[in-house]
Design a protein around this motif. Sequence first.
Motif, PDB file in Angstrom:
ATOM      1  N   LEU A  43      36.202  58.984 -48.757  1.00  0.00           N
ATOM      2  CA  LEU A  43      35.203  59.849 -48.323  1.00  0.00           C
ATOM      3  C   LEU A  43      34.537  60.559 -49.665  1.00  0.00           C
ATOM      4  O   LEU A  43      33.552  60.576 -49.701  1.00  0.00           O
ATOM      5  CB  LEU A  43      35.829  61.054 -47.470  1.00  0.00           C
ATOM      6  CG  LEU A  43      34.853  62.130 -47.003  1.00  0.00           C
ATOM      7  CD1 LEU A  43      33.761  61.245 -46.141  1.00  0.00           C
ATOM      8  CD2 LEU A  43      35.534  63.181 -46.130  1.00  0.00           C
TER       9      LEU A  43
ATOM     10  N   HIS B 157      36.913  59.261 -41.463  1.00  0.00           N
ATOM     11  CA  HIS B 157      36.114  58.210 -42.447  1.00  0.00           C
ATOM     12  C   HIS B 157      37.037  56.750 -42.484  1.00  0.00           C
ATOM     13  O   HIS B 157      36.450  55.873 -42.724  1.00  0.00           O
ATOM     14  CB  HIS B 157      35.959  58.738 -43.686  1.00  0.00           C
ATOM     15  CG  HIS B 157      34.819  58.123 -44.589  1.00  0.00           C
ATOM     16  ND1 HIS B 157      33.400  57.951 -44.481  1.00  0.00           N
ATOM     17  CD2 HIS B 157      35.157  57.518 -45.795  1.00  0.00           C
ATOM     18  CE1 HIS B 157      33.071  57.345 -45.343  1.00  0.00           C
ATOM     19  NE2 HIS B 157      33.927  56.910 -45.960  1.00  0.00           N
TER      20      HIS B 157
ATOM     21  N   THR C 243      31.903  58.207 -50.946  1.00  0.00           N
ATOM     22  CA  THR C 243      30.736  58.384 -49.974  1.00  0.00           C
ATOM     23  C   THR C 243      29.741  59.506 -50.164  1.00  0.00           C
ATOM     24  O   THR C 243      28.591  59.631 -50.300  1.00  0.00           O
ATOM     25  CB  THR C 243      31.146  58.367 -48.412  1.00  0.00           C
ATOM     26  OG1 THR C 243      31.852  57.057 -48.163  1.00  0.00           O
ATOM     27  CG2 THR C 243      30.156  58.352 -47.414  1.00  0.00           C
ATOM     28  N   ARG C 244      30.617  60.515 -50.312  1.00  0.00           N
ATOM     29  CA  ARG C 244      29.824  61.918 -50.579  1.00  0.00           C
ATOM     30  C   ARG C 244      29.088  61.890 -51.946  1.00  0.00           C
ATOM     31  O   ARG C 244      27.982  62.577 -51.897  1.00  0.00           O
ATOM     32  CB  ARG C 244      30.980  63.195 -50.823  1.00  0.00           C
ATOM     33  CG  ARG C 244      31.303  63.594 -49.388  1.00  0.00           C
ATOM     34  CD  ARG C 244      32.366  64.570 -49.317  1.00  0.00           C
ATOM     35  NE  ARG C 244      32.868  65.067 -48.046  1.00  0.00           N
ATOM     36  CZ  ARG C 244      33.946  65.700 -47.835  1.00  0.00           C
ATOM     37  NH1 ARG C 244      34.719  66.077 -48.846  1.00  0.00           N
ATOM     38  NH2 ARG C 244      33.939  66.105 -46.459  1.00  0.00           N
TER      39      ARG C 244
ATOM     40  N   HIS D 255      30.897  50.197 -47.408  1.00  0.00           N
ATOM     41  CA  HIS D 255      31.116  51.183 -46.442  1.00  0.00           C
ATOM     42  C   HIS D 255      30.344  52.417 -46.759  1.00  0.00           C
ATOM     43  O   HIS D 255      29.501  53.245 -46.145  1.00  0.00           O
ATOM     44  CB  HIS D 255      32.472  51.152 -45.832  1.00  0.00           C
ATOM     45  CG  HIS D 255      32.574  52.077 -44.883  1.00  0.00           C
ATOM     46  ND1 HIS D 255      33.112  53.367 -44.933  1.00  0.00           N
ATOM     47  CD2 HIS D 255      32.260  52.228 -43.593  1.00  0.00           C
ATOM     48  CE1 HIS D 255      32.982  54.338 -43.896  1.00  0.00           C
ATOM     49  NE2 HIS D 255      32.647  53.598 -42.914  1.00  0.00           N
ATOM     50  N   ALA D 256      30.795  52.966 -48.025  1.00  0.00           N
ATOM     51  CA  ALA D 256      30.310  54.275 -48.615  1.00  0.00           C
ATOM     52  C   ALA D 256      28.922  54.271 -48.808  1.00  0.00           C
ATOM     53  O   ALA D 256      28.135  54.994 -48.685  1.00  0.00           O
ATOM     54  CB  ALA D 256      31.104  54.451 -49.921  1.00  0.00           C
TER      55      ALA D 256
ATOM     56  N   VAL E  79      27.184  54.498 -45.237  1.00  0.00           N
ATOM     57  CA  VAL E  79      27.318  55.695 -44.614  1.00  0.00           C
ATOM     58  C   VAL E  79      26.307  56.660 -45.226  1.00  0.00           C
ATOM     59  O   VAL E  79      25.520  57.460 -44.705  1.00  0.00           O
ATOM     60  CB  VAL E  79      28.664  56.339 -44.643  1.00  0.00           C
ATOM     61  CG1 VAL E  79      28.899  57.891 -44.280  1.00  0.00           C
ATOM     62  CG2 VAL E  79      29.734  55.404 -43.865  1.00  0.00           C
ATOM     63  N   ALA E  80      26.203  56.532 -46.524  1.00  0.00           N
ATOM     64  CA  ALA E  80      25.319  57.463 -47.493  1.00  0.00           C
ATOM     65  C   ALA E  80      23.820  57.199 -46.919  1.00  0.00           C
ATOM     66  O   ALA E  80      22.757  58.117 -46.899  1.00  0.00           O
ATOM     67  CB  ALA E  80      25.553  57.320 -49.055  1.00  0.00           C
TER      68      ALA E  80
ATOM     69  N   ALA F 107      27.855  59.073 -53.159  1.00  0.00           N
ATOM     70  CA  ALA F 107      26.779  58.282 -52.973  1.00  0.00           C
ATOM     71  C   ALA F 107      25.541  58.915 -52.152  1.00  0.00           C
ATOM     72  O   ALA F 107      24.489  58.822 -52.462  1.00  0.00           O
ATOM     73  CB  ALA F 107      27.246  56.888 -51.995  1.00  0.00           C
TER      74      ALA F 107
ATOM     75  N   SER G 181      33.128  49.954 -51.137  1.00  0.00           N
ATOM     76  CA  SER G 181      31.885  50.477 -51.560  1.00  0.00           C
ATOM     77  C   SER G 181      30.835  50.246 -50.451  1.00  0.00           C
ATOM     78  O   SER G 181      29.720  51.261 -50.621  1.00  0.00           O
ATOM     79  CB  SER G 181      31.880  49.682 -52.951  1.00  0.00           C
ATOM     80  OG  SER G 181      32.712  50.320 -54.001  1.00  0.00           O
TER      81      SER G 181
END
Length: 428
Positions: free
Chosen positions: A414, A10, A417-418, A237-238, A241-242, A420, A235
């Motif tokens: 990561l 990540h 992201t999880r 990027h998170a 990905v989400a 989100a 943020s």
Amino acid sequence: MSDLAAIRAHADDLADFVAASPSSVHAAAEVARRLIDAGFTALDEADAWPIEPGTRHLVVRDGAVIAWVVPGRADAATAFRIFGAHSDSPAFKLKPKPTTGRYGWLQAGVEIYGGPLLNSWLDRELRLAGRLVLDDGTERLAATGPLLRLPQLAIHLDREANDHLALHKQNQTQPVWGLGDAASADLLAEVAAAADVDPARIRGYDLVTADAARGVVFGKDDAFFASGRLDDLASVHAGVVALAAAGTDAEHIAMLAVFDHEEVGSGTRTGAAGPFLADVIERVQLGLGASREQQLRALAGSWCVSSDVGHSVHPNYPEKHDPVVQPVLGSGPILKINANQRYATDAAGAAAWNGWCEAAGVVSQEFISNNAVPCGSTIGPITATRLGIRTVDVGIPILSMHSARELAGTSDLLALTRVAAEFFRTRR
């Protein structure tokens, strides 16, 4: 894949994302590229929008981008889950007549953008990046390789530099980019060459500096991630990905809102204080056939997570932090709280955030400022004020905020992201 491998992968992907996003317009384009690859369709603001259940769309406005997933069971009163962030970072912006210099040096005329930690920009190779507007009205993204540098004065010529170093914001922040006579040089030609355009066709430009070094994982157990523009591309990027992983089986419309100009107050057509988010939400609702009452009902049931970085406790300056609440990078994302509403978090928001973290298997920390140290703000209070949506301010803790190169905890990236992804997925 093990958790450590997932954390590292990540972080490596974030390094790719930052490298592709040296300016806000590049960041918006990279968000769009990644989401289009994930099955989203780009829309034009000047066209009619085909809003239907089960679809995934995005729209770019200069350095801002909003993307959303309409669930298969959506109706006119379906609520929104909005993950908000910003695409800009403190930097130096190229002035008009940018080719300057003296004493045989070529220099760039720049203006300070936002609130950079000026000393951190010394002795680094810098890129120029942004957009060029040509004589036919078209726009081109442009990004050079390492081109500029702000060379520090040698210690031999300033024996007190280690006691106090203060840069004059005009005279001592103009980077060098070559040798020769400014009258016969053209900095914009260097940028135009990177974009493969004729410099004579340039009629306008928005160009900023960015650290040329790639983001890197380092430290014991790969605990640290250092990069430029973590505030706030970590943020962004998170959220990307989400949202890319979000399905169409949720009970709400999952939305990513990436704004520009947060570092200078958000008061622009692409900033959080502008109309962009409200316009997109209304167009999505109208496309679903919503009446005014249904629009308001949907907003009343909606949430916005405003994600931006916050301060980790600094081991060399502990007195600058709250004496009790002391988040540290690598120990999870943060819930940002401020009594004077510099952050939008309230008790309901805290409870919701903690629930999403628990469901995602992520441990969260609180952040609060020392009473004697003024607190910054985010897009959160602006969004809550503009739309009346319940909003909670969160992020990851970092060190060296507003430096040319900031420091994050690799595992926090990561973890955010999880959460989100859980925010987009959960029904609570």
